[in-house]
Design an enzyme around this catalytic site. Sequence first.
Site, PDB file in Angstrom:
ATOM      1  N   LYS A  29       3.909  51.583  19.822  1.00 15.75           N
ATOM      2  CA  LYS A  29       3.572  51.125  18.995  1.00 15.75           C
ATOM      3  C   LYS A  29       2.307  50.436  19.136  1.00 15.75           C
ATOM      4  O   LYS A  29       2.154  49.875  19.872  1.00 15.75           O
ATOM      5  CB  LYS A  29       4.197  50.159  18.478  1.00 15.75           C
ATOM      6  CG  LYS A  29       4.757  49.970  16.715  1.00 15.75           C
ATOM      7  CD  LYS A  29       5.419  49.349  16.284  1.00 15.75           C
ATOM      8  CE  LYS A  29       6.126  50.241  15.834  1.00 15.75           C
ATOM      9  NZ  LYS A  29       7.675  50.071  14.931  1.00 15.75           N
ATOM     10  N   LYS A  87       7.933  59.682  16.081  1.00 14.07           N
ATOM     11  CA  LYS A  87       8.365  58.652  14.961  1.00 14.07           C
ATOM     12  C   LYS A  87       7.701  58.867  14.336  1.00 14.07           C
ATOM     13  O   LYS A  87       6.351  58.672  14.330  1.00 14.07           O
ATOM     14  CB  LYS A  87       8.864  57.130  15.428  1.00 14.07           C
ATOM     15  CG  LYS A  87       9.602  56.576  15.517  1.00 14.07           C
ATOM     16  CD  LYS A  87      10.430  55.331  16.357  1.00 14.07           C
ATOM     17  CE  LYS A  87       9.961  54.877  14.923  1.00 14.07           C
ATOM     18  NZ  LYS A  87       9.933  52.838  16.156  1.00 14.07           N
TER      19      LYS A  87
END
Length: 251
Positions: A29, A87
């Site tokens: 991330k 995601k």
Amino acid sequence: MLLLISPDSVEEALDCAKAAEHLDIVDVKKPDEGSLGANFPWVIREIRDAVPADKPVSATVGDVPYKPGTVAQAALGAVVSGATYIKVGLYGCTTPEQGIEVMRAVVRAVKDHRPEALVVASGYADAHRIGCVNPLALPDIAARSGADAAMLDTAVKDGTGLFDHVAPDACAEFVRLAHASGLLAALAGSVKQSDLGPLTRIGTDIVGVRGAVCEGGDRNAGRIRPHLVAAFRAEMDRQAWEHAAGVPAVN
Ligand SMILES: O=C[C@H](O)COP(=O)(O)O
């Protein structure tokens, strides 16, 4: 319940690797680009190479706009770079139909390249603050688009967490809806050790964490520390044991 930890760099991923026995999924991330901020393809690749081969690598595609083509290309970039959980944060989708359109494009892009990769449709528990799709619509969006998991995170990291915006009973309904469609249910959003009891009892499949395993509980200034990952896992294991043993809940 599986533990997903979100490092922001190769250096942090190496610290996650030191705690590999305590975690299940390494989630790449870039928090300074948003709650589900996307990192660079080369960082995903380096992290894939740095963590043990038996640990799946997940990558966030971003807090995405309602632009199915753009998002599908980004998702392909993540899977080509070595991630096997993809995601997508449906930040710019205001209706379930928009979410389904984006996720169908992502599912096709990802599965055409790597059929066994898992696609995760993520909404936001605090959707009311950003005007995006209702969090309880995510299981239906995921199911109707062919995704594998429905997830909630929080969009605004201001000290409030998942349960401040979607109460445990509503999260239980989220999990029930996901399971009824054969999906995994993933929950995140400044989750703390004290949230693990309810998350365990409602049958959450994956819990996503960053701040709680960073020094000082600070997801931005703090760094992920292996001993905090180990402590978090120990509490997960304790909650799982108590739940299996039928110990009455105290929270
Ligand atoms: O996917 C999970 C997120 O990285 C959660 O981050 P957080 O625990 O700091 O809210």
